[in-house]
Scaffold this motif. Structure first.
Motif, PDB file in Angstrom:
ATOM      1  N   LYS A   1      11.773   8.279  -3.771  1.00 22.47           N
ATOM      2  CA  LYS A   1      10.797   8.865  -2.854  1.00 22.47           C
ATOM      3  C   LYS A   1       9.766   9.698  -3.610  1.00 22.47           C
ATOM      4  N   ILE A   2      10.247  10.494  -4.566  1.00 26.78           N
ATOM      5  CA  ILE A   2       9.329  11.314  -5.365  1.00 26.78           C
ATOM      6  C   ILE A   2       8.324  10.424  -6.095  1.00 26.78           C
TER       7      ILE A   2
ATOM      8  N   ILE B   1       8.646   1.013  -9.445  1.00 23.23           N
ATOM      9  CA  ILE B   1       7.208   0.755  -9.397  1.00 23.23           C
ATOM     10  C   ILE B   1       6.758   0.219 -10.753  1.00 23.23           C
ATOM     11  N   SER B   2       5.818  -0.697 -10.731  1.00 24.84           N
ATOM     12  CA  SER B   2       5.112  -1.126 -11.937  1.00 24.84           C
ATOM     13  C   SER B   2       3.625  -1.070 -11.606  1.00 24.84           C
ATOM     14  N   GLN B   3       2.949  -0.101 -12.198  1.00 25.25           N
ATOM     15  CA  GLN B   3       1.572   0.176 -11.810  1.00 25.25           C
ATOM     16  C   GLN B   3       0.793   0.718 -12.991  1.00 25.25           C
ATOM     17  N   ASP B   4      -0.441   0.252 -13.145  1.00 19.52           N
ATOM     18  CA  ASP B   4      -1.324   0.717 -14.218  1.00 19.52           C
ATOM     19  C   ASP B   4      -0.676   0.550 -15.593  1.00 19.52           C
ATOM     20  N   GLY B   5       0.132  -0.503 -15.741  1.00 18.38           N
ATOM     21  CA  GLY B   5       0.776  -0.759 -17.024  1.00 18.38           C
ATOM     22  C   GLY B   5       1.985   0.114 -17.288  1.00 18.38           C
TER      23      GLY B   5
ATOM     24  N   TRP C   1       2.913   8.056  -6.978  1.00 21.04           N
ATOM     25  CA  TRP C   1       2.159   6.889  -7.446  1.00 21.04           C
ATOM     26  C   TRP C   1       1.517   6.077  -6.344  1.00 21.04           C
ATOM     27  N   CYS C   2       1.901   6.282  -5.112  1.00 22.90           N
ATOM     28  CA  CYS C   2       1.369   5.421  -4.020  1.00 22.90           C
ATOM     29  C   CYS C   2       0.462   6.185  -3.081  1.00 22.90           C
TER      30      CYS C   2
END
Length: 309
Positions: A301-302, A174-178, A307-308
């Motif tokens: 999965k964790i 994941i790449s999210q919120d920097g 994050w999602c």
């Protein structure tokens, strides 16, 4: 044949991919998870079939008469010290591949030649790849080895741009919120952990997750690298008892928990924009999981559950 301490599966997959893309019948077998004997049987002993065979040290020790066209020896670092008495015994097991495969073309990483003055024993006809200046990235090393061999075979190497590496090897989850989160669950020894740390450059802030079972490697060898790269380390499971004292002595910030899920939540709660969360244990997974694949899938999965939402 492909062997070495790290990068075997990626290199085997890459070479098999290039053969297939060049219209050559090929199948990846051996330690990659598809027994060579079964592969031969299921392909009806087709003489036109090319087998790209990944070999572990344990498999090499069982070889007696095995002729191959080419051999890629990627690297050599201490591993499986829960099965071998010392690193030297493991090295010797690996290096017997030279006397038991009788390959016509050999691609050998430069670091191997530094050990035991091996270069004095190598026939001039052996093809040697010196990639010392590119050791920083294990994937680049794998690629160079494959490209060198494929050039020798006269293959179109441009097709490699379409290759997708196997999962659990510096896999961006994941790449999210920097914040970027990587799954390197295949990291089951210190050499692979060191390579993972060197993947990140500059001012990137690293939150390192380590979870796994001790297999008698000396973790103090990577403590300085960890201190230089990670702003905090999160330990769980079997890793806590023998790594926590080293982190405390080196004054590296750390936190401990019982399970992988716990340290995933802790690191996620502390991560700030610009941070990287990296699971690269440098340890086998058997304290909590059946294998590194299960560890990696559970980790993904964790992370996605966190994050999602």
């Amino acid at each position: 044949v492909v062997t070495g301490t790290n990068g075997k599966t990626t290199t085997t997959s890459m070479l098999n991919f290039l053969l297939l893309q060049n219209g050559i019948s090929a199948v990846a077998a051996g330690n990659i998870g598809y027994p060579l004997t079964l592969a031969v049987l299921e392909n009806n002993a087709d003489v036109e079939m090319n087998y790209v065979v990944e070999l572990s040290s344990f498999q090499i020790e069982t070889l007696k008469y095995f002729t191959c066209d080419s051999l890629i020896f990627l690297n050599l670092a201490p591993d499986h010290l829960d099965s071998y008495a010392c690193a030297e015994e493991y090295y010797l097991a690996k290096k017997t591949v030279f006397s038991r495969t009788h390959a016509a073309t050999k691609v050998i990483n430069g670091l191997l030649l530094d050990w035991g003055n091996e270069e004095q024993k190598m026939p001039e006809r052996w093809k040697v790849l010196f990639a010392r200046h590119q050791q920083k990235f294990i994937n680049l090393q794998n690629t160079i080895a494959v490209l060198y061999l494929c050039q020798e075979l006269g293959l179109d190497c441009q097709k490699l741009i379409d290759f997708t590496p196997p999962v659990h090897r510096m896999e961006l989850v994941i790449s999210q919120d920097g914040i970027s989160i990587y799954n390197d669950s295949k990291s089951t020894n210190l050499h692979s952990l060191s390579n993972a740390l060197s993947f990140f450059q500059g001012n990137q802030e690293l939150l390192l997750l380590i979870s796994g079972k001790n297999k008698n490697e000396d973790f103090s060898h990577v403590i300085l690298e960890i201190k230089n790269k990670a702003k905090k380390v999160f330990l769980s499971g079997g890793a806590v008892s023998f790594i926590e004292p080293l982190l405390r002595q080196a004054k590296i910030p750390y936190a401990c928990a019982d399970h992988l899920v716990d340290i995933c939540r802790m690191a996620s709660a502390e991560a700030l924009a610009g941070d990287i969360i990296l699971l690269s244990p440098g340890l086998p997974s058997f304290d909590e999981f059946r294998n590194f694949e299960e560890r990696g899938e559970v980790f993904k999965k964790i992370i996605k559950d966190i994050w999602c939402k």
